[in-house]
Design a protein around this motif. Structure first.
Motif, PDB file in Angstrom:
ATOM      1  N   LYS A   1       0.806  -1.128  -0.022  1.00 47.07           N
ATOM      2  CA  LYS A   1      -0.041   0.048   0.168  1.00 47.07           C
ATOM      3  C   LYS A   1       0.984   1.204   0.018  1.00 47.07           C
ATOM      4  N   THR A   2       1.917   1.276   0.893  1.00 55.74           N
ATOM      5  CA  THR A   2       2.687   2.418   1.087  1.00 55.74           C
ATOM      6  C   THR A   2       3.477   2.721  -0.256  1.00 55.74           C
ATOM      7  N   THR A   3       4.189   1.604  -0.754  1.00 51.70           N
ATOM      8  CA  THR A   3       4.961   1.931  -2.020  1.00 51.70           C
ATOM      9  C   THR A   3       3.971   2.417  -3.050  1.00 51.70           C
TER      10      THR A   3
ATOM     11  N   GLN B   1       6.172   4.687  10.724  1.00 57.99           N
ATOM     12  CA  GLN B   1       7.433   4.593   9.522  1.00 57.99           C
ATOM     13  C   GLN B   1       6.745   4.798   8.212  1.00 57.99           C
ATOM     14  N   ASP B   2       5.471   4.501   7.963  1.00 59.57           N
ATOM     15  CA  ASP B   2       4.742   4.773   6.650  1.00 59.57           C
ATOM     16  C   ASP B   2       4.514   6.155   6.489  1.00 59.57           C
ATOM     17  N   ALA B   3       3.946   6.807   7.650  1.00 56.80           N
ATOM     18  CA  ALA B   3       3.968   8.159   7.418  1.00 56.80           C
ATOM     19  C   ALA B   3       5.186   9.154   7.093  1.00 56.80           C
TER      20      ALA B   3
ATOM     21  N   ILE C   1      -6.743   7.525   2.646  1.00 50.67           N
ATOM     22  CA  ILE C   1      -6.738   7.052   3.945  1.00 50.67           C
ATOM     23  C   ILE C   1      -6.070   5.367   3.893  1.00 50.67           C
ATOM     24  N   GLU C   2      -4.747   5.385   4.327  1.00 51.69           N
ATOM     25  CA  GLU C   2      -4.302   4.185   4.236  1.00 51.69           C
ATOM     26  C   GLU C   2      -4.633   3.370   5.706  1.00 51.69           C
ATOM     27  N   ASN C   3      -5.240   2.104   5.411  1.00 49.27           N
ATOM     28  CA  ASN C   3      -5.898   1.553   6.433  1.00 49.27           C
ATOM     29  C   ASN C   3      -4.868   0.577   7.004  1.00 49.27           C
TER      30      ASN C   3
HETATM   31 MG    MG Z   1       1.929   0.479   4.878  1.00 45.27          MG
END
Ligand code: MG
Ligand code: ZN
Length: 221
Positions: free
Chosen positions: A43-45, A71-73, A116-118
């Motif tokens: 998701k983050t990538t 970390q993702d933020a 919104i990354e769940n």
């Molecule tokens: Mg992520």
């Protein structure tokens, strides 16, 4: 009055807050996408690539859901977009109340699109409306084909499904034919994109589609 009470009872607290969020997003002409998948699907990538590809065309913000870390933020912040972290402290999904508070902090009236990354989880995030316009679900070729039949609700309610890690397809037992067959049963109208967040393959098809969705809401400039 009776009708309102009935509705309150039937929709439940989360659904009411989700409706409130949705009305606020609509008033502001904002497109909001709930991005969901199991942990490690990318998701983050995908978000990082999406931000790069839409840079300069729209204004984007991100609400990052995670159990404990940011970390993702931090990765998203490096891309130069506004990001608000929600730490659920162990809860395995986001709810509409958390998103409503994060949205206030995001101060988004100038934004065109908010992701919104769940929390990485294919089960209960599917049951919690957040007020989003639609859901985007990521499945990666490394996860195997059984996820669609095992977790039908999340795939059933998706407007768009991103098949990520398509570059790894030759090294996995993932079958695109089986995937297409399962999706045809569970959600035949879903938009499907084969992508690789890592290599960028297929990402432009996705961002062009997304940009049309954003423009459908009207750009702020
Ligand atoms: Mg992520
Ligand atoms: Zn949960």
């Amino acid at each position: 009055m009776v009708q309102i009470n009935m509705e309150t009872h039937l929709l439940g607290a989360n659904e009411l807050l989700a409706k409130k969020n949705h009305n606020l997003f609509a008033q502001q002409g904002l497109l909001v996408v709930n991005l969901m998948s199991s942990p490690g699907s990318g998701k983050t990538t995908i978000l990082e690539r999406t931000i790069d590809l839409l840079d300069g065309q729209i204004k984007m913000g991100v609400i990052e859901g995670d159990l404990y870390t940011d970390q993702d933020a931090q990765r998203i912040e490096k891309k130069g977009v506004r990001v608000i972290q929600i730490n659920t402290e162990g809860a395995c999904h986001l709810d509409a109340g958390m998103v409503g508070k994060a949205y206030q902090q995001l101060a988004a009236p100038d934004l065109d699109l908010v992701f919104i990354e769940n929390v990485g989880n294919l089960v209960c995030p599917a049951e919690f409306e957040l007020g989003e316009d639609f859901r985007a679900v990521v499945i990666s070729t490394a996860e195997g084909n059984d996820k669609i039949s095992k977790y039908p609700l999340i795939f059933h309610r998706a407007k768009v499904i991103l098949v990520n890690k398509i570059d790894l397809l030759p090294y996995t037992d993932f079958s695109l034919d089986n995937f297409q067959r399962d999706i045809a049963h569970i959600n035949p109208s879903a938009a499907i994109f084969m992508v690789s967040g890592r290599t960028g393959e297929g990402m432009e098809n996705w961002t062009e589609w997304l940009l049309r969705e954003v423009k459908g809401k009207g750009l702020k400039r």
